[in-house]
Design an enzyme around this catalytic site. Structure first.
Site, PDB file in Angstrom:
ATOM      1  N   LYS A 121      29.851  20.925  47.175  1.00 46.26           N
ATOM      2  CA  LYS A 121      31.196  21.494  46.758  1.00 46.26           C
ATOM      3  C   LYS A 121      31.767  21.780  47.942  1.00 46.26           C
ATOM      4  CE  LYS A 121      30.813  23.477  42.382  1.00 46.26           C
ATOM      5  NZ  LYS A 121      30.218  24.699  41.023  1.00 46.26           N
ATOM      6  N   LYS A 200      28.647  13.737  33.971  1.00 44.74           N
ATOM      7  CA  LYS A 200      28.554  15.130  33.649  1.00 44.74           C
ATOM      8  C   LYS A 200      29.787  15.291  32.777  1.00 44.74           C
ATOM      9  CE  LYS A 200      26.701  19.856  33.505  1.00 44.74           C
ATOM     10  NZ  LYS A 200      26.364  21.009  34.423  1.00 44.74           N
ATOM     11  N   LYS A 203      35.603  19.829  31.244  1.00 42.35           N
ATOM     12  CA  LYS A 203      36.919  19.232  30.426  1.00 42.35           C
ATOM     13  C   LYS A 203      37.918  19.433  31.531  1.00 42.35           C
ATOM     14  CE  LYS A 203      37.449  23.462  27.527  1.00 42.35           C
ATOM     15  NZ  LYS A 203      37.909  24.366  27.929  1.00 42.35           N
TER      16      LYS A 203
END
Ligand code: SF4
Length: 347
Positions: A121, A200, A203
């Site tokens: 990240k 994975k 949304k």
């Protein structure tokens, strides 16, 4: 990494949390919520909506409360039962962040910098917030504040749970044995691959189905699923073992139906469009009762508020008990000394 390969002993205390990104999706359900609901019969379960974790990345402050509420409805619709489990929102129990700060005194910065999720990240960020680095420390506090024995987690959270165990070990070595070293419980579902067949389910990647989606939307989304890449024409024999649609069928269809799907695929008797239609039907059938429960809670938001308030009360009682002991062992209870001295002077 120590983890329970079989189900943990009945009566164990279980803690798990999920970030609020609105209504849950198929991956959340298969990878977590379904197992969480099943564990309620045998375990002392605490399930948390971890809104304070959600603020460690880019997020919309105006949308966050609605996302928490939507996830609470998904929890209830998935079968999490406030009579059998504690269901609450992390920020309603401020002791989590207090314990997280106290753990900063034992959490090694090198280990935090080595966390895979932090590396992935932070690589994409121009300026990395401290919260992203400290995310696993707050996670350790979430778990250890309830002295949980078991944490059902996905594969991608294993490393964070190992850090939690390490923090517990270091804290116990410094302040005396009090915190348990929780076991990871990796449910059989494993990694749920998205409809794109690569990433994975998520949304934000648009590669999933919402658990509360209407039937038309379920069909529309499942139609986009990637199948066996070698099966170009309907007349080409397929390979269910490499097809992600087939692996999703495995979560919903019984053995007889699965054998039929595999056979029809290998012998090119059924096309992928029809096979995906069958999967959409299976998902729709499994999710229909959840849509009903969700509709009930949407019409009665005060019930959701009451459930979460009650959960926060019950969670808070355990958290306060842990914190009293932790503060005392860490020398953060000067008032007790002051009280003792006052009593001595008065006697
Ligand atoms: Fe996959 Fe079904 Fe197509 Fe076979 S028929 S490749 S199992 S979608």
């Amino acid at each position: 990494m120590t983890h329970a390969s079989t189900r943990p002993p009945p009566g164990s205390r279980v803690f798990s949390g999920m970030q609020p990104s609105g209504e849950a999706h198929l991956g959340n359900y298969l990878g977590a919520l379904r197992q969480w609901a099943a564990m309620q019969d045998d375990y002392d379960c605490i399930y948390c909506i971890v809104d304070q974790h959600a603020i460690t990345g880019r997020y919309d402050a105006a949308a966050l409360p609605g996302a928490v509420f939507d996830l609470a409805i998904s929890f209830l619709a998935s079968g999490l039962d406030p009579e059998r489990s504690i269901i609450f929102v992390q920020s309603d129990v401020p002791e989590h962040t207090e314990l997280s700060w106290l753990f900063n005194s034992v959490a090694p910065i090198g280990d935090l910098e080595r966390m895979i999720q932090f590396k992935e990240k932070s690589e994409r960020m121009e300026s990395v917030p401290v919260g992203l680095l400290n995310y696993p420390v707050l996670q350790a506090a979430d778990i250890l504040i309830y002295r949980a024995d078991v944490v059902p987690v996905g594969e991608d959270q294993r490393q964070h749970l190992e850090l939690t165990r390490d923090i517990a070990r270091k804290w116990n070595a410094r302040f005396g044995k009090y915190l348990p070293e929780p076991q990871a419980y990796i449910p059989r579902a494993g990694r749920i691959v998205g409809l794109d067949g690569r990433s994975k389910m998520s949304k934000s990647l648009g590669n999933t189905v919402g658990i509360l989606d209407e039937p038309d939307e379920i069909r529309r989304r499942v139609r986009t699923a990637v199948t066996d890449p070698a099966r170009i024409r309907k007349t080409d024999p397929g390979r269910p073992e490499v097809c992600n649609v087939y692996s999703l069928h495995e979560h919903f269809a019984d053995e007889e139906r699965l054998d039929d799907i595999a056979h029809q695929c290998r012998t090119a008797q059924r096309g992928c469009v029809q096979c995906k239609g069958m999967l959409a039907e299976e998902i729709d059938e499994a999710f229909a009762p959840m849509r009903e429960v969700a509709a009930h809670y949407r019409a009665h938001p005060e019930e959701v508020r009451r459930i979460l308030d009650d959960g926060a009360q019950r969670a808070g009682a355990i958290a306060r008990e842990t914190m009293a002991e932790v503060r005392s062992r860490m020398g953060l209870d000067w008032k007790r000394t002051a009280r003792a001295l006052t009593e001595e002077t008065e006697s």
